[in-house]
Structures are given as structure tokens and as C-alpha cells.
Motif scaffolding. Sequence first.
Motif, PDB file in Angstrom:
ATOM      1  N   PHE A   1      10.305   0.001   7.119  1.00 44.07           N
ATOM      2  CA  PHE A   1       9.880  -0.577   8.396  1.00 44.07           C
ATOM      3  C   PHE A   1       9.065  -1.852   8.191  1.00 44.07           C
ATOM      4  O   PHE A   1       9.230  -2.830   8.917  1.00 44.07           O
ATOM      5  CB  PHE A   1       9.078   0.435   9.209  1.00 44.07           C
ATOM      6  N   ALA A   2       8.193  -1.849   7.197  1.00 46.85           N
ATOM      7  CA  ALA A   2       7.367  -3.034   6.943  1.00 46.85           C
ATOM      8  C   ALA A   2       8.227  -4.210   6.473  1.00 46.85           C
ATOM      9  O   ALA A   2       7.974  -5.359   6.861  1.00 46.85           O
ATOM     10  CB  ALA A   2       6.291  -2.719   5.919  1.00 46.85           C
ATOM     11  N   VAL A   3       9.238  -3.940   5.678  1.00 47.65           N
ATOM     12  CA  VAL A   3      10.129  -5.010   5.219  1.00 47.65           C
ATOM     13  C   VAL A   3      10.924  -5.581   6.387  1.00 47.65           C
ATOM     14  O   VAL A   3      11.069  -6.803   6.517  1.00 47.65           O
ATOM     15  CB  VAL A   3      11.059  -4.490   4.093  1.00 47.65           C
ATOM     16  N   ILE A   4      11.422  -4.727   7.271  1.00 44.13           N
ATOM     17  CA  ILE A   4      12.161  -5.207   8.443  1.00 44.13           C
ATOM     18  C   ILE A   4      11.252  -6.027   9.347  1.00 44.13           C
ATOM     19  O   ILE A   4      11.632  -7.115   9.809  1.00 44.13           O
ATOM     20  CB  ILE A   4      12.794  -4.024   9.209  1.00 44.13           C
TER      21      ILE A   4
ATOM     22  N   ASP B   1       5.814  13.252   1.200  1.00 44.84           N
ATOM     23  CA  ASP B   1       4.984  12.058   1.309  1.00 44.84           C
ATOM     24  C   ASP B   1       5.691  10.831   0.746  1.00 44.84           C
ATOM     25  O   ASP B   1       5.527   9.720   1.262  1.00 44.84           O
ATOM     26  CB  ASP B   1       3.651  12.254   0.586  1.00 44.84           C
ATOM     27  N   VAL B   2       6.472  11.017  -0.283  1.00 47.11           N
ATOM     28  CA  VAL B   2       7.224   9.900  -0.870  1.00 47.11           C
ATOM     29  C   VAL B   2       8.275   9.405   0.118  1.00 47.11           C
ATOM     30  O   VAL B   2       8.485   8.198   0.267  1.00 47.11           O
ATOM     31  CB  VAL B   2       7.854  10.318  -2.212  1.00 47.11           C
ATOM     32  N   VAL B   3       8.920  10.326   0.821  1.00 52.54           N
ATOM     33  CA  VAL B   3       9.917   9.934   1.821  1.00 52.54           C
ATOM     34  C   VAL B   3       9.253   9.179   2.970  1.00 52.54           C
ATOM     35  O   VAL B   3       9.755   8.140   3.420  1.00 52.54           O
ATOM     36  CB  VAL B   3      10.675  11.185   2.352  1.00 52.54           C
ATOM     37  N   ILE B   4       8.117   9.663   3.426  1.00 55.89           N
ATOM     38  CA  ILE B   4       7.399   8.994   4.512  1.00 55.89           C
ATOM     39  C   ILE B   4       6.960   7.600   4.073  1.00 55.89           C
ATOM     40  O   ILE B   4       7.106   6.630   4.833  1.00 55.89           O
ATOM     41  CB  ILE B   4       6.200   9.846   4.967  1.00 55.89           C
ATOM     42  N   ASN B   5       6.461   7.474   2.856  1.00 60.16           N
ATOM     43  CA  ASN B   5       6.073   6.165   2.351  1.00 60.16           C
ATOM     44  C   ASN B   5       7.281   5.246   2.204  1.00 60.16           C
ATOM     45  O   ASN B   5       7.182   4.042   2.439  1.00 60.16           O
ATOM     46  CB  ASN B   5       5.331   6.288   1.026  1.00 60.16           C
ATOM     47  N   GLY B   6       8.415   5.794   1.829  1.00 60.38           N
ATOM     48  CA  GLY B   6       9.639   4.995   1.749  1.00 60.38           C
ATOM     49  C   GLY B   6      10.057   4.458   3.102  1.00 60.38           C
ATOM     50  O   GLY B   6      10.468   3.292   3.226  1.00 60.38           O
TER      51      GLY B   6
ATOM     52  N   ALA C   1       2.167   6.885  -6.805  1.00 64.78           N
ATOM     53  CA  ALA C   1       1.074   7.686  -7.345  1.00 64.78           C
ATOM     54  C   ALA C   1       1.255   9.183  -7.104  1.00 64.78           C
ATOM     55  O   ALA C   1       0.470   9.975  -7.615  1.00 64.78           O
ATOM     56  CB  ALA C   1      -0.250   7.235  -6.731  1.00 64.78           C
ATOM     57  N   GLN C   2       2.268   9.577  -6.346  1.00 67.16           N
ATOM     58  CA  GLN C   2       2.436  10.978  -5.992  1.00 67.16           C
ATOM     59  C   GLN C   2       3.681  11.565  -6.633  1.00 67.16           C
ATOM     60  O   GLN C   2       4.594  10.850  -7.048  1.00 67.16           O
ATOM     61  CB  GLN C   2       2.534  11.113  -4.475  1.00 67.16           C
ATOM     62  N   ASP C   3       3.701  12.894  -6.679  1.00 68.11           N
ATOM     63  CA  ASP C   3       4.894  13.591  -7.131  1.00 68.11           C
ATOM     64  C   ASP C   3       5.929  13.557  -6.022  1.00 68.11           C
ATOM     65  O   ASP C   3       5.618  13.301  -4.857  1.00 68.11           O
ATOM     66  CB  ASP C   3       4.560  15.049  -7.467  1.00 68.11           C
ATOM     67  N   ALA C   4       7.175  13.826  -6.374  1.00 69.51           N
ATOM     68  CA  ALA C   4       8.256  13.829  -5.393  1.00 69.51           C
ATOM     69  C   ALA C   4       7.980  14.867  -4.316  1.00 69.51           C
ATOM     70  O   ALA C   4       7.539  15.972  -4.596  1.00 69.51           O
ATOM     71  CB  ALA C   4       9.583  14.130  -6.083  1.00 69.51           C
ATOM     72  N   GLY C   5       8.208  14.475  -3.092  1.00 74.75           N
ATOM     73  CA  GLY C   5       7.963  15.365  -1.966  1.00 74.75           C
ATOM     74  C   GLY C   5       8.078  14.610  -0.655  1.00 74.75           C
ATOM     75  O   GLY C   5       8.532  13.461  -0.617  1.00 74.75           O
TER      76      GLY C   5
ATOM     77  N   SER D   1       0.820  -1.205   0.000  1.00 70.52           N
ATOM     78  CA  SER D   1       0.000   0.000   0.000  1.00 70.52           C
ATOM     79  C   SER D   1       0.861   1.266   0.000  1.00 70.52           C
ATOM     80  O   SER D   1       0.574   2.224  -0.722  1.00 70.52           O
ATOM     81  CB  SER D   1      -0.924  -0.016   1.216  1.00 70.52           C
ATOM     82  N   ALA D   2       1.902   1.277   0.821  1.00 67.77           N
ATOM     83  CA  ALA D   2       2.779   2.448   0.880  1.00 67.77           C
ATOM     84  C   ALA D   2       3.540   2.632  -0.431  1.00 67.77           C
ATOM     85  O   ALA D   2       3.746   3.769  -0.884  1.00 67.77           O
ATOM     86  CB  ALA D   2       3.747   2.323   2.045  1.00 67.77           C
TER      87      ALA D   2
END
Length: 148
Positions: A123-126, A113-118, A107-111, A100-101
Motif C-alpha cells: 500500500f505504501a509503494v502504491i 504479522d509478516v503478511v500484514i507488514n507486506g 525482524a519477526q518470524d514467519a506468521g 518501517s514495515a
Amino acid sequence: MTPLFLRRAGAAILGLEVAYLLLMQLSMAVFMVDTSEIDHTESAGSGALLFLGAEAAAVLVLLWAAALLALPSFADKGPTWARVAGLGLATAVQVLGAWSATANALAQDAGPDVVINGVMVLFAVIASAACLLGLRGEFRRTELTATA
């Protein structure tokens, strides 16, 4: 990365996710105003109860998995099927969260929100790797007791 560090990091991330969910529910309960009477619509009713029930179930699964990963004394308690189910469900929740992240970031432009989703994906992978490590330990423990 050592398995013990990965298990503890995964447990900490799962605990942080539970704290985030509870903080978001508290802030929505305190700061959101119910405008259903003004808008002439019915209140949320059963849909909101279903959402809260699903969220409560997710919190319980995440807490259970965090306890299994972090506390060696807790890892031996309960039936094996419950430990495997808890870690498997927590892994599924983490994989869905990462998916989902990732979709949200693409779906978003660079900013910001992209860093937060990254960070959310990291965290989800770990956390999912820690849960998978815990599942591997459960299956090895089952094999050892079956051969003994």
C-alpha cells in the motif's frame, strides 16, 4: 496501470491511512486506562501533546495529498509550492512507512504479522507512486506555464 487509476488508488490508500490513524487514536482514548497515579509516575504531559501534534500534521498532509490526487478541481487550487510540498511530504511519509514495515517484517518470524507488514509495504509503494505521479504532473504544469 493507468495514471488515473494509480492516482485514485493512491488517494484511496491515503484516505484509509487517515481513517486508521483516527480509529487508533479513538480506541486508545476510549479503552486505555491512565495508570500514572497507581504507578506513581507523572502523566505523559508535553510528550503526548507533541505526538498528537505530529499525528495531526501527518493527517492533514495525507488528506491534502489525497484531495490533490483524487479531485481534479482541487488540484488547481492553491499555490504550486503548497501542492508540491504536500505531495512531497506525503511521499516521504509513505517511504518511511514502507521502510518501517519492511524492517518490522524482517525482524519477526514467519506468521500473520509478516503478511500484514507486506500488505502495508504494498500500500505504501502504491501511494508513494501515486504521489510521485502527482508531483510529476505539478512539475509539468509549471514547465508549461513557464514556457507559455
